[in-house]
Structure formats: structure tokens, C-alpha cells
Scaffold this active site. Structure first.
Site, PDB file in Angstrom:
ATOM      1  N   CYS A 130       0.756  -1.155  -0.253  1.00 19.33           N
ATOM      2  CA  CYS A 130      -0.185   0.250  -0.182  1.00 19.33           C
ATOM      3  C   CYS A 130       0.676   1.197   0.017  1.00 19.33           C
ATOM      4  CB  CYS A 130      -1.058   0.451   1.199  1.00 19.33           C
ATOM      5  SG  CYS A 130      -1.902  -0.866   1.298  1.00 19.33           S
ATOM      6  N   THR A 131       1.994   1.599   0.564  1.00 19.14           N
ATOM      7  CA  THR A 131       2.578   2.805   1.285  1.00 19.14           C
ATOM      8  C   THR A 131       3.204   2.747  -0.577  1.00 19.14           C
ATOM      9  OG1 THR A 131       2.895   2.284   3.048  1.00 19.14           O
ATOM     10  CG2 THR A 131       4.758   3.562   1.995  1.00 19.14           C
TER      11      THR A 131
END
Length: 156
Positions: free
Chosen positions: A46-47
Site C-alpha cells: 500500500c505504501t
């Protein structure tokens, strides 16, 4: 069932990382919306995905399109993550009712308690023009997002 291309996008109102309400209808008649569901703030994939979007932000957020990230995280968690990663786009909290918006788009896993990686490009009239659904461990190819945005601009 995942929302399909050509269908009307489900309306929603969620709070962003600053506690302000953001509705899909806020953009009606003004901008398209690139709606990016992701499992959890601070997680590796996600990051990576949202940092890539941050680093190429003009491709995903400009006069024609607004980028909105959505997860089941709390607004406080999203605020800390946005500050840490310097995200300059809204992160919306689908915390309560837990995952209701993700469920309306067909990307919520009730068994796992989070949204899968769903991406939807919604035109300024509220119609879905691009949709993809990836599993929790499958990173997305953001070139597809760019292509969909360019195709939408060309058809306007």
C-alpha cells in the site's frame, strides 16, 4: 460483486485524514475521480503504491481528475500516514460502518476485514469508466490508471 464499467458509481460520504467529509457527489460536473481502495495504511505494498502515486501526482490528480484513497483505517491512522509519507491527496476512512463503501463497490472482504485493491475511474457524471480488482498481495500497475485517465480525457 465488483462495480462494472458503464455502471453508476455508488454514492458515498467518508471522512478524510483531517476529519472533513468528502462525498463522491462533491466532484459531480467538475472532475473525474480516481478511487483507489487499499487494505491498510503503513503496509508495504500500500505504501509503495500510494508513494508512486504521490511521486507522479499530476498524472492522477489535476484539473480533470481527483485522486481519493480509501481504506478501513481510522482517520487518525490515515492522518499519521499522510503526514509521514507527505501525501497531498485525500485518504478516506471506511472504518464505520466497517468497510461499507468498499462493500458497495464489491471489493470488501468480510472474512479478512479489509478492502482488496480495487481501482475505479469515475467520470464527472458518476459513471464508472475503468475498474480493476487485485488481491491483497498483488500490487497494481499504475500505467493502467494513466491510460484510463488519458482515454477519458480523449473522449470528453
Amino acid at each position: 460483486m465488483t462495480v462494472e464499467v458503464g455502471s453508476k458509481a455508488p454514492e458515498f460520504t467518508l471522512k478524510n485524514q483531517d476529519g472533513q467529509e468528502v462525498s463522491l457527489s462533491d466532484f459531480r460536473g467538475k472532475q473525474a475521480v480516481l478511487l483507489v481502495f487499499y487494505p491498510f495504511a503503513f503496509s508495504g505494498i500500500c505504501t509503495g503504491e500510494l508513494c508512486s502515486a504521490r511521486d507522479e501526482l499530476p498524472s492522477f490528480q489535476n484539473d480533470d481528475v481527483q485522486l481519493l484513497g480509501v481504506s478501513v483505517d481510522t482517520t487518525w491512522s490515515l492522518k499519521a500516514w499522510a503526514t509521514q509519507e507527505n501525501y497531498q491527496f485525500p485518504l478516506l476512512s471506511d472504518f464505520w460502518p466497517h468497510g461499507a463503501v468498499a462493500e458497495s463497490y464489491g471489493v470488501f472482504s468480510a472474512d479478512l476485514g479489509f478492502a482488496f485493491r480495487g481501482t475505479f475511474l469515475i467520470d464527472s457524471e458518476g459513471i464508472v469508466r475503468f475498474a480493476e480488482h487485485n488481491g491483497p498481495g498483488d500490487a497494481r500497475d499504475q500505467q493502467g490508471w494513466k491510460d484510463a485517465i488519458e482515454e477519458l480525457k480523449a473522449s470528453a
